[in-house]
Every structure is written in structure tokens, then in C-alpha cells.
Design a protein around this motif. Structure first.
Motif, PDB file in Angstrom:
ATOM      1  N   THR A   1      -4.571 -48.737  65.137  1.00 14.97           N
ATOM      2  CA  THR A   1      -5.163 -49.110  64.681  1.00 14.97           C
ATOM      3  C   THR A   1      -6.278 -49.543  64.147  1.00 14.97           C
ATOM      4  OG1 THR A   1      -3.204 -48.706  62.464  1.00 14.97           O
ATOM      5  CG2 THR A   1      -5.855 -50.117  62.604  1.00 14.97           C
TER       6      THR A   1
ATOM      7  N   THR B   1      -9.381 -46.380  55.664  1.00 16.29           N
ATOM      8  CA  THR B   1      -9.457 -46.862  54.746  1.00 16.29           C
ATOM      9  C   THR B   1     -10.450 -47.541  54.522  1.00 16.29           C
ATOM     10  OG1 THR B   1      -6.926 -46.567  55.145  1.00 16.29           O
ATOM     11  CG2 THR B   1      -7.472 -48.398  53.718  1.00 16.29           C
ATOM     12  N   TRP B   2     -10.638 -48.364  53.466  1.00 23.28           N
ATOM     13  CA  TRP B   2     -11.828 -49.278  53.384  1.00 23.28           C
ATOM     14  C   TRP B   2     -10.741 -50.575  53.041  1.00 23.28           C
ATOM     15  CZ3 TRP B   2     -16.697 -49.378  54.346  1.00 23.28           C
ATOM     16  CH2 TRP B   2     -17.875 -47.520  53.994  1.00 23.28           C
TER      17      TRP B   2
ATOM     18  N   PHE C   1     -13.445 -51.342  56.635  1.00 26.11           N
ATOM     19  CA  PHE C   1     -12.190 -50.508  56.965  1.00 26.11           C
ATOM     20  C   PHE C   1     -11.499 -50.301  58.354  1.00 26.11           C
ATOM     21  CE2 PHE C   1     -16.203 -49.867  58.929  1.00 26.11           C
ATOM     22  CZ  PHE C   1     -15.473 -48.449  60.149  1.00 26.11           C
ATOM     23  N   THR C   2     -10.063 -49.304  58.410  1.00 27.38           N
ATOM     24  CA  THR C   2      -9.641 -49.183  59.170  1.00 27.38           C
ATOM     25  C   THR C   2      -9.288 -47.723  58.880  1.00 27.38           C
ATOM     26  OG1 THR C   2      -7.474 -49.340  57.993  1.00 27.38           O
ATOM     27  CG2 THR C   2      -8.502 -51.792  59.086  1.00 27.38           C
ATOM     28  N   LEU C   3      -8.830 -47.129  60.982  1.00 20.74           N
ATOM     29  CA  LEU C   3      -8.661 -46.110  60.771  1.00 20.74           C
ATOM     30  C   LEU C   3      -8.066 -46.170  62.104  1.00 20.74           C
ATOM     31  CD1 LEU C   3     -11.729 -43.303  61.702  1.00 20.74           C
ATOM     32  CD2 LEU C   3     -11.343 -45.673  62.687  1.00 20.74           C
TER      33      LEU C   3
ATOM     34  N   GLY D   1      -8.605 -41.838  51.739  1.00 21.12           N
ATOM     35  CA  GLY D   1      -9.141 -42.787  52.158  1.00 21.12           C
ATOM     36  C   GLY D   1     -10.559 -42.364  51.008  1.00 21.12           C
TER      37      GLY D   1
ATOM     38  N   ASP E   1      -7.765 -38.781  57.538  1.00 21.21           N
ATOM     39  CA  ASP E   1      -7.595 -39.513  56.245  1.00 21.21           C
ATOM     40  C   ASP E   1      -6.803 -40.474  56.898  1.00 21.21           C
ATOM     41  OD1 ASP E   1      -7.049 -37.217  54.694  1.00 21.21           O
ATOM     42  OD2 ASP E   1      -5.719 -35.946  56.049  1.00 21.21           O
ATOM     43  N   SER E   2      -6.638 -41.557  57.577  1.00 25.98           N
ATOM     44  CA  SER E   2      -6.374 -42.837  57.620  1.00 25.98           C
ATOM     45  C   SER E   2      -7.335 -43.710  57.409  1.00 25.98           C
ATOM     46  CB  SER E   2      -5.867 -43.134  59.991  1.00 25.98           C
ATOM     47  OG  SER E   2      -6.541 -43.244  60.083  1.00 25.98           O
TER      48      SER E   2
END
Length: 200
Positions: A59, A197-198, A67-69, A135, A194-195
Motif C-alpha cells: 500500500t 481509496t480516498w 488517498f492510498t492505493l 474508489g 480498484d485499490s
């Protein structure tokens, strides 16, 4: 013993020495499994670009924690303007973010294409579409480009590029995925996008 008999005996002895003495070995042929069928390609000569099915992901968290991904584990990380780039051979993932007033739309991104063209060596036009990811909604831009030169060989290859623009509350995050033309990275690219994420 007569002269004839002695001559015959000497001849037989000579034949025996020749036939029983050590033999000079002929050329050795390696087993078929160890023979090379021809010059073996290297990554620089023919970069397949496919990310392995067993690739692990880690991650990444944006520096402002917005955000992360997930990105492939073990790829080289380099800081760039407004973000970072992760690279492995001719594959690359660039993640940038910036504040902005308006959310990107298909029409607004199409108006921005001349700027992308100017900043992209070997640009080849693709498509601009609206897509849904886990996300949230994003604008997807696809196009062709030249890769950065290999630092050792100077080799440049053609890449397929997918650029996703995510927006939330005055903040835009852009995730750009690049791979050699023909590489089958559909599943890994879905894992990454698809990973997204805010966090705020």
C-alpha cells in the motif's frame, strides 16, 4: 620360427595394440535439454512487460494522506513533481495529486489533450471515457507513448498508457499506468486502480 611366421606374428601383435589402445574421444554433444535453440533474448531486446501472476502488492499512502492505493512490491520508487513513480523495466506507475476547483469531465479532459500531447514523446491518440472503480468514478485517458530511454542502452520502446483522474472535494489524484505495447497487464492494473481509496 620361420621368417614368414615371424612376420605374421608381428602383424597380429601390431593390430592388437592399435585396437586395444586408448581411443581419441570424438566431439561431445550436450543433452538436448541443455542445448540452446539460438540466441536467448534479454529484457532490453524483447521486453515482454507482463507482470507475474504471483506479484505481491503493497500500500502506498500519499504524502498528504489524502488517498492510498496498492503498487507492486519491489518496484523502484522515484520522486517526481507532485508525486512519485514506481518502475520495473519498461513498466511504470506514476501517482500525482493537486488541488483543483472543478472535477474533471470527459469534455474538460479532451480540452486538455493538447497539453498531454506536448508533454508526451511519441504521443498517439486513444480515447477519453468515464469509468467506475471501487474508489469512485474516474476519467480514463488511453494513448500511446515512447518510453523514457533505458539508462544503460538508450533503448526506447512503444508503450500503452492508461491515465485515471480521480476527484474529491477540491482534490484531484492522477494514476498513470504505462507498459510495453502488447503486455498483458489487465489484472494487475485493475488491482492498482480498484485499490484507490480516498482518506479525506
Amino acid at each position: 620360427m620361420g621368417v614368414l611366421a615371424a612376420t605374421v606374428a608381428a602383424a597380429v601383435t601390431a593390430v592388437g595394440v592399435v585396437s586395444c589402445g586408448p581411443r581419441t574421444p570424438g566431439p561431445v554433444t550436450p543433452p538436448a535439454s541443455s542445448q540452446q535453440a539460438g540466441p536467448q533474448p534479454t529484457a532490453d531486446v524483447s521486453p515482454a512487460g507482463d507482470i507475474p501472476d504471483n506479484q505481491a502488492f503493497i500500500t502506498y499512502t500519499a504524502s498528504d494522506y489524502s488517498f492510498t492505493l496498492k503498487v507492486p512490491e519491489g518496484w523502484a520508487k522515484t520522486d517526481v513533481a507532485d508525486g512519485v513513480t514506481f518502475t520495473d523495466k519498461f513498466n511504470a506507475i506514476t501517482v500525482t495529486s493537486r488541488p483543483t476547483v472543478m472535477a474533471p469531465t470527459v469534455d474538460s479532459v479532451r480540452r486538455d489533450l493538447p497539453g498531454i500531447l506536448k508533454a508526451t514523446p511519441g504521443y498517439q491518440p486513444g480515447a477519453v471515457t468515464e469509468v467506475n472503480r471501487v474508489g469512485g468514478q474516474a476519467i480514463l485517458i488511453t494513448y500511446g507513448a515512447d518510453s523514457p530511454p533505458n539508462p544503460v542502452t538508450g533503448k526506447v520502446i512503444k508503450q500503452s498508457v492508461e491515465r485515471y483522474e480521480f476527484y474529491r472535494s477540491g482534490h484531484q489524484a492522477t494514476v498513470t499506468l504505462a507498459a510495453p505495447v502488447g503486455a498483458d497487464n489487465v489484472d494487475p492494473w485493475h488491482i492498482v486502480t480498484d485499490s484507490f481509496t480516498w482518506m479525506k
